[in-house]
Design a protein around this motif. Structure first.
Motif, PDB file in Angstrom:
ATOM      1  N   ILE A 119       0.827  -1.224   0.000  1.00  0.00           N
ATOM      2  CA  ILE A 119       0.000   0.000   0.000  1.00  0.00           C
ATOM      3  C   ILE A 119       0.855   1.266   0.000  1.00  0.00           C
ATOM      4  O   ILE A 119       0.607   2.193  -0.771  1.00  0.00           O
ATOM      5  CB  ILE A 119      -0.981   0.017   1.208  1.00  0.00           C
ATOM      6  CG1 ILE A 119      -1.900  -1.225   1.197  1.00  0.00           C
ATOM      7  CG2 ILE A 119      -1.821   1.293   1.200  1.00  0.00           C
ATOM      8  CD1 ILE A 119      -2.746  -1.381  -0.037  1.00  0.00           C
ATOM      9  N   GLU A 120       1.879   1.287   0.854  1.00  0.00           N
ATOM     10  CA  GLU A 120       2.711   2.495   0.963  1.00  0.00           C
ATOM     11  C   GLU A 120       3.391   2.813  -0.375  1.00  0.00           C
ATOM     12  O   GLU A 120       3.337   3.954  -0.863  1.00  0.00           O
ATOM     13  CB  GLU A 120       3.754   2.289   2.073  1.00  0.00           C
ATOM     14  CG  GLU A 120       4.478   3.557   2.451  1.00  0.00           C
ATOM     15  CD  GLU A 120       5.563   3.303   3.508  1.00  0.00           C
ATOM     16  OE1 GLU A 120       6.532   4.073   3.531  1.00  0.00           O
ATOM     17  OE2 GLU A 120       5.429   2.333   4.286  1.00  0.00           O
ATOM     18  N   LYS A 121       3.997   1.789  -0.995  1.00  0.00           N
ATOM     19  CA  LYS A 121       4.690   2.011  -2.270  1.00  0.00           C
ATOM     20  C   LYS A 121       3.708   2.353  -3.390  1.00  0.00           C
ATOM     21  O   LYS A 121       3.994   3.207  -4.238  1.00  0.00           O
ATOM     22  CB  LYS A 121       5.496   0.773  -2.655  1.00  0.00           C
ATOM     23  CG  LYS A 121       6.748   0.582  -1.835  1.00  0.00           C
ATOM     24  CD  LYS A 121       7.525  -0.626  -2.313  1.00  0.00           C
ATOM     25  CE  LYS A 121       8.783  -0.806  -1.481  1.00  0.00           C
ATOM     26  NZ  LYS A 121       9.437  -2.081  -1.798  1.00  0.00           N
ATOM     27  N   PHE A 122       2.564   1.692  -3.405  1.00  0.00           N
ATOM     28  CA  PHE A 122       1.558   1.961  -4.441  1.00  0.00           C
ATOM     29  C   PHE A 122       1.051   3.402  -4.341  1.00  0.00           C
ATOM     30  O   PHE A 122       0.913   4.092  -5.354  1.00  0.00           O
ATOM     31  CB  PHE A 122       0.387   0.984  -4.316  1.00  0.00           C
ATOM     32  CG  PHE A 122      -0.803   1.373  -5.153  1.00  0.00           C
ATOM     33  CD1 PHE A 122      -0.728   1.383  -6.544  1.00  0.00           C
ATOM     34  CD2 PHE A 122      -2.006   1.750  -4.555  1.00  0.00           C
ATOM     35  CE1 PHE A 122      -1.829   1.755  -7.323  1.00  0.00           C
ATOM     36  CE2 PHE A 122      -3.099   2.110  -5.317  1.00  0.00           C
ATOM     37  CZ  PHE A 122      -3.009   2.126  -6.707  1.00  0.00           C
ATOM     38  N   MET A 123       0.802   3.872  -3.125  1.00  0.00           N
ATOM     39  CA  MET A 123       0.296   5.238  -2.949  1.00  0.00           C
ATOM     40  C   MET A 123       1.342   6.274  -3.377  1.00  0.00           C
ATOM     41  O   MET A 123       1.006   7.304  -3.971  1.00  0.00           O
ATOM     42  CB  MET A 123      -0.129   5.477  -1.502  1.00  0.00           C
ATOM     43  CG  MET A 123      -1.374   4.722  -1.091  1.00  0.00           C
ATOM     44  SD  MET A 123      -2.816   5.152  -2.112  1.00  0.00           S
ATOM     45  CE  MET A 123      -4.068   4.122  -1.338  1.00  0.00           C
ATOM     46  N   ARG A 124       2.603   5.961  -3.104  1.00  0.00           N
ATOM     47  CA  ARG A 124       3.670   6.861  -3.534  1.00  0.00           C
ATOM     48  C   ARG A 124       3.703   6.929  -5.066  1.00  0.00           C
ATOM     49  O   ARG A 124       3.857   7.994  -5.657  1.00  0.00           O
ATOM     50  CB  ARG A 124       5.006   6.338  -2.991  1.00  0.00           C
ATOM     51  CG  ARG A 124       5.932   7.442  -2.549  1.00  0.00           C
ATOM     52  CD  ARG A 124       7.103   7.050  -1.715  1.00  0.00           C
ATOM     53  NE  ARG A 124       7.661   5.737  -1.922  1.00  0.00           N
ATOM     54  CZ  ARG A 124       7.860   4.864  -0.928  1.00  0.00           C
ATOM     55  NH1 ARG A 124       7.534   5.169   0.309  1.00  0.00           N
ATOM     56  NH2 ARG A 124       8.386   3.692  -1.172  1.00  0.00           N
ATOM     57  N   ILE A 185      -6.691   1.746   3.347  1.00  0.00           N
ATOM     58  CA  ILE A 185      -6.353   2.243   2.008  1.00  0.00           C
ATOM     59  C   ILE A 185      -6.804   3.697   1.861  1.00  0.00           C
ATOM     60  O   ILE A 185      -6.073   4.537   1.327  1.00  0.00           O
ATOM     61  CB  ILE A 185      -6.968   1.318   0.929  1.00  0.00           C
ATOM     62  CG1 ILE A 185      -6.180   0.007   0.906  1.00  0.00           C
ATOM     63  CG2 ILE A 185      -7.000   1.975  -0.446  1.00  0.00           C
ATOM     64  CD1 ILE A 185      -6.771  -1.100   0.088  1.00  0.00           C
ATOM     65  N   PHE A 186      -7.980   4.007   2.385  1.00  0.00           N
ATOM     66  CA  PHE A 186      -8.474   5.387   2.372  1.00  0.00           C
ATOM     67  C   PHE A 186      -7.512   6.301   3.133  1.00  0.00           C
ATOM     68  O   PHE A 186      -7.123   7.369   2.645  1.00  0.00           O
ATOM     69  CB  PHE A 186      -9.870   5.443   2.998  1.00  0.00           C
ATOM     70  CG  PHE A 186     -10.368   6.830   3.266  1.00  0.00           C
ATOM     71  CD1 PHE A 186     -10.760   7.666   2.220  1.00  0.00           C
ATOM     72  CD2 PHE A 186     -10.439   7.331   4.561  1.00  0.00           C
ATOM     73  CE1 PHE A 186     -11.207   8.961   2.459  1.00  0.00           C
ATOM     74  CE2 PHE A 186     -10.883   8.623   4.809  1.00  0.00           C
ATOM     75  CZ  PHE A 186     -11.267   9.431   3.754  1.00  0.00           C
ATOM     76  N   PRO A 190      -2.712   9.782  -0.371  1.00  0.00           N
ATOM     77  CA  PRO A 190      -2.069  11.024   0.050  1.00  0.00           C
ATOM     78  C   PRO A 190      -2.700  12.311  -0.506  1.00  0.00           C
ATOM     79  O   PRO A 190      -2.007  13.304  -0.682  1.00  0.00           O
ATOM     80  CB  PRO A 190      -0.631  10.850  -0.471  1.00  0.00           C
ATOM     81  CG  PRO A 190      -0.782  10.010  -1.695  1.00  0.00           C
ATOM     82  CD  PRO A 190      -1.960   9.104  -1.446  1.00  0.00           C
ATOM     83  N   PHE A 191      -3.984  12.286  -0.792  1.00  0.00           N
ATOM     84  CA  PHE A 191      -4.671  13.494  -1.270  1.00  0.00           C
ATOM     85  C   PHE A 191      -5.606  13.985  -0.159  1.00  0.00           C
ATOM     86  O   PHE A 191      -6.397  13.192   0.370  1.00  0.00           O
ATOM     87  CB  PHE A 191      -5.530  13.205  -2.513  1.00  0.00           C
ATOM     88  CG  PHE A 191      -4.796  12.606  -3.690  1.00  0.00           C
ATOM     89  CD1 PHE A 191      -3.406  12.621  -3.765  1.00  0.00           C
ATOM     90  CD2 PHE A 191      -5.495  12.029  -4.731  1.00  0.00           C
ATOM     91  CE1 PHE A 191      -2.740  12.064  -4.853  1.00  0.00           C
ATOM     92  CE2 PHE A 191      -4.840  11.467  -5.821  1.00  0.00           C
ATOM     93  CZ  PHE A 191      -3.463  11.482  -5.879  1.00  0.00           C
ATOM     94  N   TYR A 268      -9.089  13.283  -5.208  1.00  0.00           N
ATOM     95  CA  TYR A 268      -8.802  14.325  -6.207  1.00  0.00           C
ATOM     96  C   TYR A 268      -7.503  15.017  -5.822  1.00  0.00           C
ATOM     97  O   TYR A 268      -7.337  15.458  -4.683  1.00  0.00           O
ATOM     98  CB  TYR A 268      -9.963  15.326  -6.243  1.00  0.00           C
ATOM     99  CG  TYR A 268      -9.729  16.528  -7.127  1.00  0.00           C
ATOM    100  CD1 TYR A 268      -9.810  16.422  -8.522  1.00  0.00           C
ATOM    101  CD2 TYR A 268      -9.433  17.778  -6.571  1.00  0.00           C
ATOM    102  CE1 TYR A 268      -9.597  17.517  -9.330  1.00  0.00           C
ATOM    103  CE2 TYR A 268      -9.229  18.885  -7.381  1.00  0.00           C
ATOM    104  CZ  TYR A 268      -9.311  18.752  -8.752  1.00  0.00           C
ATOM    105  OH  TYR A 268      -9.102  19.843  -9.561  1.00  0.00           O
ATOM    106  N   LYS A 269      -6.575  15.075  -6.787  1.00  0.00           N
ATOM    107  CA  LYS A 269      -5.271  15.669  -6.481  1.00  0.00           C
ATOM    108  C   LYS A 269      -5.268  17.161  -6.809  1.00  0.00           C
ATOM    109  O   LYS A 269      -5.448  17.525  -7.949  1.00  0.00           O
ATOM    110  CB  LYS A 269      -4.183  14.951  -7.298  1.00  0.00           C
ATOM    111  CG  LYS A 269      -2.772  15.401  -6.949  1.00  0.00           C
ATOM    112  CD  LYS A 269      -1.749  14.556  -7.691  1.00  0.00           C
ATOM    113  CE  LYS A 269      -0.352  15.030  -7.410  1.00  0.00           C
ATOM    114  NZ  LYS A 269       0.670  14.320  -8.164  1.00  0.00           N
TER     115      LYS A 269
END
Length: 269
Positions: A119-124, A185-186, A190-191, A268-269
């Protein structure tokens, strides 16, 4: 490290045959969110952990260019072998190493796959590839499922749930992310502009054979198969027999309604 499942050719073929595309309510939730957030048209969509492409093909009906990615070559081959619109392509790659430029993706999606990622790497990586003004949609269906058929829906659901509960004993610890409605996951997305919807219900038209095939496609069943092949096969046969008896029909092609609850994380970023 991502957890690699669904990799074998046999499992990929079952997955392609029995897994269902995002239902209408989930589709409408996603499209309405994009309409609300996006000023510009979506040019490039990347569907991560696309498996055999059920969600990818839905996206292709609405957006200009869609790329499905998956770590499994067998799954990608199934996706490529299935008729798709010409705006779809597929790539074999890990979810944590996407071969896209920084800030190049308008929409990043993942359907019933993100719980297998690191999860951490995917979100990055999601944060890297998504453009400012881009969106992320991460959804899963939950184990909250029921079956509808005439006046025996309650008993039919009971038969299905008993088999499902037995299978859940073989589930990987990553399934806890699904059981907790993708809360982790939510929180990891990081948005700051994000939301999680946990009550999207869809009716998926299926047959008795399709419901049994769905059970065969899930990761706990595959673990059960490795552990005790005879007992696993027997469970599916018994489930089908009990479903047909409960419904008072003899054909495994008899239609039923498969109700599923989706969870969807939108950002949304």
């Amino acid at each position: 490290m991502a957890t690699q499942m669904f990799e074998g050719r046999g499992h990929a073929a079952i997955y392609q045959k029995y897994r269902f595309a995002p239902g209408r309510e989930l589709q409408q939730t996603i499209l309405a969110y994009l309409q609300e957030k996006r000023a510009n048209p979506v040019e490039l969509v990347v569907d991560v952990g696309c498996g055999s492409g059920q969600g990818t093909r839905f996206l292709a009906e609405h957006f200009k260019k869609v790329v499905g990615t998956d770590i499994s070559e067998a799954q990608i081959q199934e996706a490529r072998d299935t008729p798709s619109l010409p705006n779809v392509s597929y790539l074999v790659c890990p979810a944590e190493e996407l071969p896209f430029e920084d800030a190049s993706v308008d929409l990043l999606t993942s359907f019933t796959a993100a719980h297998w990622f690191d999860i951490e790497k995917f979100m990055r990586e999601a944060n890297r590839v998504v453009k400012p003004g881009g969106c992320v949609v991460i959804s899963t269906y939950t184990v909250d499922m029921s079956l509808r058929y005439g006046n025996c829906s309650q008993n039919l659901t009971k038969v299905f749930r008993e088999s499902w509960d037995l299978l859940l004993k073989y589930s990987h610890n990553r399934i806890k992310l699904v059981l907790e409605d993708y809360k982790e996951i939510f929180e990891a997305l990081p948005f700051p502009d994000k939301k999680r919807i946990t009550d999207i219900f869809d009716k998926i038209p299926m047959t008795v054979a399709g419901v049994v095939g769905y059970l065969e496609s899930v990761s706990p069943y595959q673990a059960f198969m490795k552990n005790d092949p005879e007992a696993a096969k027997s469970l599916l046969q018994e489930t089908e027999k009990r479903m047909l008896e409960t419904m008072g029909v003899s054909s495994r092609d008899t239609p039923v309604e498969f109700w599923v609850r989706h969870v969807c994380v939108l950002g949304y970023k």
